[in-house]
Write an enzyme that holds these catalytic residues in place. Sequence first.
Site, PDB file in Angstrom:
ATOM      1  N   ASN A 288       0.865  -1.183   0.000  1.00  0.00           N
ATOM      2  CA  ASN A 288       0.000   0.000   0.000  1.00  0.00           C
ATOM      3  C   ASN A 288       0.904   1.236   0.000  1.00  0.00           C
ATOM      4  OD1 ASN A 288      -1.829   2.015   0.501  1.00  0.00           O
ATOM      5  ND2 ASN A 288      -2.363   1.330   2.574  1.00  0.00           N
ATOM      6  N   TRP A 289       1.002   1.858  -1.159  1.00  0.00           N
ATOM      7  CA  TRP A 289       1.929   2.988  -1.286  1.00  0.00           C
ATOM      8  C   TRP A 289       1.382   4.259  -0.653  1.00  0.00           C
ATOM      9  CZ3 TRP A 289       4.278   2.922  -6.958  1.00  0.00           C
ATOM     10  CH2 TRP A 289       4.978   1.719  -7.138  1.00  0.00           C
ATOM     11  N   LYS A 290       0.103   4.266  -0.321  1.00  0.00           N
ATOM     12  CA  LYS A 290      -0.529   5.453   0.287  1.00  0.00           C
ATOM     13  C   LYS A 290      -0.269   6.684  -0.593  1.00  0.00           C
ATOM     14  CE  LYS A 290      -0.134   3.158   4.698  1.00  0.00           C
ATOM     15  NZ  LYS A 290       0.001   3.226   6.141  1.00  0.00           N
TER      16      LYS A 290
ATOM     17  N   HIS B  84      -9.348   1.118   4.808  1.00  0.00           N
ATOM     18  CA  HIS B  84      -8.083   1.321   5.516  1.00  0.00           C
ATOM     19  C   HIS B  84      -8.306   2.266   6.697  1.00  0.00           C
ATOM     20  CE1 HIS B  84      -4.010   2.501   6.449  1.00  0.00           C
ATOM     21  NE2 HIS B  84      -3.643   1.383   5.866  1.00  0.00           N
TER      22      HIS B  84
ATOM     23  N   GLU C  21      -6.699   4.649   7.804  1.00  0.00           N
ATOM     24  CA  GLU C  21      -6.498   6.088   7.514  1.00  0.00           C
ATOM     25  C   GLU C  21      -7.730   6.675   6.824  1.00  0.00           C
ATOM     26  OE1 GLU C  21      -2.766   5.486   5.503  1.00  0.00           O
ATOM     27  OE2 GLU C  21      -1.891   4.877   7.418  1.00  0.00           O
TER      28      GLU C  21
ATOM     29  N   GLU D 105      -5.556  -5.053  10.462  1.00  0.00           N
ATOM     30  CA  GLU D 105      -4.499  -4.078  10.703  1.00  0.00           C
ATOM     31  C   GLU D 105      -4.768  -3.336  12.005  1.00  0.00           C
ATOM     32  OE1 GLU D 105      -2.400  -2.854   6.844  1.00  0.00           O
ATOM     33  OE2 GLU D 105      -4.185  -1.634   6.988  1.00  0.00           O
TER      34      GLU D 105
ATOM     35  N   GLY E  44       2.465   1.999  10.796  1.00  0.00           N
ATOM     36  CA  GLY E  44       3.436   3.079  10.655  1.00  0.00           C
ATOM     37  C   GLY E  44       4.133   3.446  11.954  1.00  0.00           C
TER      38      GLY E  44
ATOM     39  N   SER F 251       3.391  -2.451  10.312  1.00  0.00           N
ATOM     40  CA  SER F 251       4.834  -2.524  10.540  1.00  0.00           C
ATOM     41  C   SER F 251       5.442  -3.886  10.206  1.00  0.00           C
ATOM     42  CB  SER F 251       5.168  -2.107  11.978  1.00  0.00           C
ATOM     43  OG  SER F 251       4.770  -0.766  12.199  1.00  0.00           O
TER      44      SER F 251
ATOM     45  N   GLY G 121       2.866  -1.227   4.271  1.00  0.00           N
ATOM     46  CA  GLY G 121       2.948   0.202   3.991  1.00  0.00           C
ATOM     47  C   GLY G 121       4.392   0.611   3.751  1.00  0.00           C
ATOM     48  N   GLY G 122       5.032   1.152   4.778  1.00  0.00           N
ATOM     49  CA  GLY G 122       6.384   1.703   4.659  1.00  0.00           C
ATOM     50  C   GLY G 122       7.367   0.817   3.899  1.00  0.00           C
TER      51      GLY G 122
END
Length: 249
Positions: free
Chosen positions: A9-11, A94, A96, A166, A172, A212, A233-234
Site C-alpha cells: 500500500n503505497w498510500k 483502511h 487512515e 491491521e 506506521g 509494521s 505500507g512503509g
Amino acid sequence: MRKHIVAGNWKMNNDLIQTETLISELKQQTKTSDAEVMIAPTFTNLWHAFESTRLDDIEVVAQNMHFAENGAYTGEVSAAMLKSIGIQTVILGHSERRAYFNETDEALSKKVSQAIAHDMRVIFCFGEELSDRKSGRQEDVVKTQLVNALCHLKADDYKHIVLAYEPVWAIGTGETATPDQAQEMHAFIRNLFRERYNDAVADNLSILYGGSVKPDNAKEIFSKPDVDGGLIGGASLKAEDFYAIVNAF
Ligand code: PGA
C-alpha cells in the site's frame, strides 16, 4: 481460494517518475515464493503502473473507490472507472480512510457491494485502536467492523473478499502485533465466518496482517497458520525490502 498475498500500500507516496522508478526496481527482484504480489499506487499513477506491469507477476490495485455508480461526487473515483483501466482489485476501509475521511461501516458496506457488483476483488481492512486492545475489547471491535460492513454478503460473494487485519496501533509505528497476537486474531476472524457462514467461506478466506511488517519480522508472522499474507505500507516503498517480505513465505 485461500492464497498467499503480499500487497504494497503505497498510500500518498510516489509521483509519476518515482512510480516508474520503483516499478522498474520491483521488476529486477526475484520472486521465490508462491505469494501473489500486488502494489497500490495512488489514483493518478494507476494507469501507468498497470501498463508497465502488464507482462509481470504484479497486480496493480486501487487504494479506494466510491460506492456510487457515477454522478455528482467531486473528487471521487468509481468502480467502473477503475475497471476501465484494467484494475480488478480495490483496498477498502483502511484505517487512515476511516480516521481522516470519516469512512463509516455503512459507507464501507456500500463500497464492498459496489465493488462486487463490478466483479472486483476487495481487500477489506479493519482493526482495533490501542485503547481497544488495552481494555481487552479488540475482538468485539473487529467483530463489529466485520459484521457491519460484510455480513450482508452471500456466501458466494466471499470469493471476491480478502481480509486485512491491521491493528491501528501497529500501522506506521514500528510496533507490530506479535506473531501470536496476529494468529489469535486471525483465528478469531476465521471462526467468525465459520459461524456466520460455513466451513468453505472460512477456509477459503485469505486473511492478511498489516502493521509494521518488515523483512526481519515477516517470516515469523507469515509462519502462523491463519496468516495468509501481509498488507505492507512503509516497507513496500523499497523494492528490496518489499520482495524480502514477498519471499518470506
Ligand atoms: P505500515 O502500514 O506497514 O507502514 O505499518 C501498513 C498499512 O497501513 O497498510
